[in-house]
Design a protein around this motif. Structure first.
Motif, PDB file in Angstrom:
ATOM      1  N   GLU A   1       0.849  -1.190   0.000  1.00 28.81           N
ATOM      2  CA  GLU A   1       0.000   0.000   0.000  1.00 28.81           C
ATOM      3  C   GLU A   1       0.884   1.239   0.000  1.00 28.81           C
ATOM      4  O   GLU A   1       2.000   1.213   0.507  1.00 28.81           O
ATOM      5  CB  GLU A   1      -0.868  -0.034   1.270  1.00 28.81           C
ATOM      6  CG  GLU A   1      -1.865   1.074   1.381  1.00 28.81           C
ATOM      7  CD  GLU A   1      -2.688   0.946   2.655  1.00 28.81           C
ATOM      8  OE1 GLU A   1      -3.286   1.956   3.038  1.00 28.81           O
ATOM      9  OE2 GLU A   1      -2.744  -0.123   3.256  1.00 28.81           O
ATOM     10  N   CYS A   2       0.387   2.313  -0.598  1.00 29.88           N
ATOM     11  CA  CYS A   2       1.100   3.597  -0.594  1.00 29.88           C
ATOM     12  C   CYS A   2       0.186   4.669  -0.013  1.00 29.88           C
ATOM     13  O   CYS A   2      -1.035   4.525  -0.007  1.00 29.88           O
ATOM     14  CB  CYS A   2       1.474   4.017  -2.016  1.00 29.88           C
ATOM     15  SG  CYS A   2       2.764   3.044  -2.775  1.00 29.88           S
ATOM     16  N   PHE A   3       0.804   5.753   0.452  1.00 27.12           N
ATOM     17  CA  PHE A   3       0.015   6.911   0.847  1.00 27.12           C
ATOM     18  C   PHE A   3       0.729   8.171   0.379  1.00 27.12           C
ATOM     19  O   PHE A   3       1.938   8.190   0.169  1.00 27.12           O
ATOM     20  CB  PHE A   3      -0.247   6.946   2.358  1.00 27.12           C
ATOM     21  CG  PHE A   3       0.906   7.452   3.171  1.00 27.12           C
ATOM     22  CD1 PHE A   3       0.981   8.790   3.533  1.00 27.12           C
ATOM     23  CD2 PHE A   3       1.912   6.608   3.578  1.00 27.12           C
ATOM     24  CE1 PHE A   3       2.037   9.269   4.285  1.00 27.12           C
ATOM     25  CE2 PHE A   3       2.979   7.063   4.333  1.00 27.12           C
ATOM     26  CZ  PHE A   3       3.040   8.408   4.684  1.00 27.12           C
ATOM     27  N   THR A   4      -0.058   9.212   0.176  1.00 27.76           N
ATOM     28  CA  THR A   4       0.460  10.515  -0.204  1.00 27.76           C
ATOM     29  C   THR A   4      -0.507  11.575   0.289  1.00 27.76           C
ATOM     30  O   THR A   4      -1.572  11.256   0.817  1.00 27.76           O
ATOM     31  CB  THR A   4       0.670  10.634  -1.723  1.00 27.76           C
ATOM     32  OG1 THR A   4       1.392  11.821  -1.995  1.00 27.76           O
ATOM     33  CG2 THR A   4      -0.655  10.640  -2.481  1.00 27.76           C
ATOM     34  N   PHE A   5      -0.133  12.845   0.143  1.00 29.18           N
ATOM     35  CA  PHE A   5      -0.987  13.954   0.509  1.00 29.18           C
ATOM     36  C   PHE A   5      -1.447  14.672  -0.748  1.00 29.18           C
ATOM     37  O   PHE A   5      -0.681  14.827  -1.691  1.00 29.18           O
ATOM     38  CB  PHE A   5      -0.254  14.924   1.441  1.00 29.18           C
ATOM     39  CG  PHE A   5       0.096  14.313   2.772  1.00 29.18           C
ATOM     40  CD1 PHE A   5      -0.891  13.922   3.657  1.00 29.18           C
ATOM     41  CD2 PHE A   5       1.421  14.116   3.123  1.00 29.18           C
ATOM     42  CE1 PHE A   5      -0.570  13.349   4.875  1.00 29.18           C
ATOM     43  CE2 PHE A   5       1.753  13.549   4.336  1.00 29.18           C
ATOM     44  CZ  PHE A   5       0.750  13.167   5.220  1.00 29.18           C
ATOM     45  N   LEU A   6      -2.716  15.084  -0.736  1.00 24.04           N
ATOM     46  CA  LEU A   6      -3.311  15.789  -1.864  1.00 24.04           C
ATOM     47  C   LEU A   6      -3.737  17.177  -1.416  1.00 24.04           C
ATOM     48  O   LEU A   6      -4.227  17.355  -0.304  1.00 24.04           O
ATOM     49  CB  LEU A   6      -4.546  15.038  -2.374  1.00 24.04           C
ATOM     50  CG  LEU A   6      -4.369  13.575  -2.758  1.00 24.04           C
ATOM     51  CD1 LEU A   6      -5.723  12.972  -3.121  1.00 24.04           C
ATOM     52  CD2 LEU A   6      -3.394  13.438  -3.906  1.00 24.04           C
ATOM     53  N   GLY A   7      -3.551  18.174  -2.295  1.00 23.72           N
ATOM     54  CA  GLY A   7      -3.977  19.535  -2.014  1.00 23.72           C
ATOM     55  C   GLY A   7      -4.709  20.125  -3.201  1.00 23.72           C
ATOM     56  O   GLY A   7      -4.951  19.448  -4.206  1.00 23.72           O
ATOM     57  N   ALA A   8      -5.031  21.392  -3.094  1.00 22.39           N
ATOM     58  CA  ALA A   8      -5.729  22.089  -4.177  1.00 22.39           C
ATOM     59  C   ALA A   8      -4.868  22.084  -5.430  1.00 22.39           C
ATOM     60  O   ALA A   8      -3.643  22.143  -5.345  1.00 22.39           O
ATOM     61  CB  ALA A   8      -6.041  23.510  -3.747  1.00 22.39           C
ATOM     62  N   PRO A   9      -5.517  22.010  -6.601  1.00 20.42           N
ATOM     63  CA  PRO A   9      -4.754  21.953  -7.866  1.00 20.42           C
ATOM     64  C   PRO A   9      -3.988  23.232  -8.173  1.00 20.42           C
ATOM     65  O   PRO A   9      -4.240  24.258  -7.684  1.00 20.42           O
ATOM     66  CB  PRO A   9      -5.815  21.698  -8.928  1.00 20.42           C
ATOM     67  CG  PRO A   9      -7.116  22.005  -8.297  1.00 20.42           C
ATOM     68  CD  PRO A   9      -6.934  21.961  -6.826  1.00 20.42           C
TER      69      PRO A   9
END
Length: 105
Positions: A97-105
């Motif tokens: 499994e992987c994880f990352t952080f997402l923000g506004a484009p």
């Protein structure tokens, strides 16, 4: 030890996961399932940029790099949303499994 069949239970879009699409440059979108959750400033460890989401996904489904675009329906709001990947995915859970952080484009 878990295997990819075990992960399929958690990344079922009928239960916990959300259907998402990754776009890099002009390439065709890549469909995958992921689990989105909100993280606070401390949890983001310096990657906090307004509204931040944590994304967990199967490592064999897609490779996410900083700057990629991920789109799908935000499970918290029910609204179609686009996010920018804030950092390359990191492997966890025996590398399945992987994880990352997402923000506004």
């Amino acid at each position: 030890m878990l295997d990819t069949e075990d992960l399929a239970l958690y990344f079922d879009t009928g239960d916990f996961a959300t259907a998402l699409h990754m776009v890099r440059g002009g390439a065709a979108p890549v469909a995958f399932a992921g689990i989105l959750s909100a993280v606070d400033e401390e949890g983001a460890q310096g990657y906090f940029v307004g509204q931040v989401a944590e994304l967990r996904y199967p490592a064999n489904a897609v490779t996410l790099l900083e700057g990629d675009t991920v789109s799908g329906v935000d499970p918290a709001t029910g609204v179609a949303t686009t996010w920018r990947v804030l950092r390359e995915g990191r492997r966890v859970l025996d590398g399945l499994e992987c994880f990352t952080f997402l923000g506004a484009p």
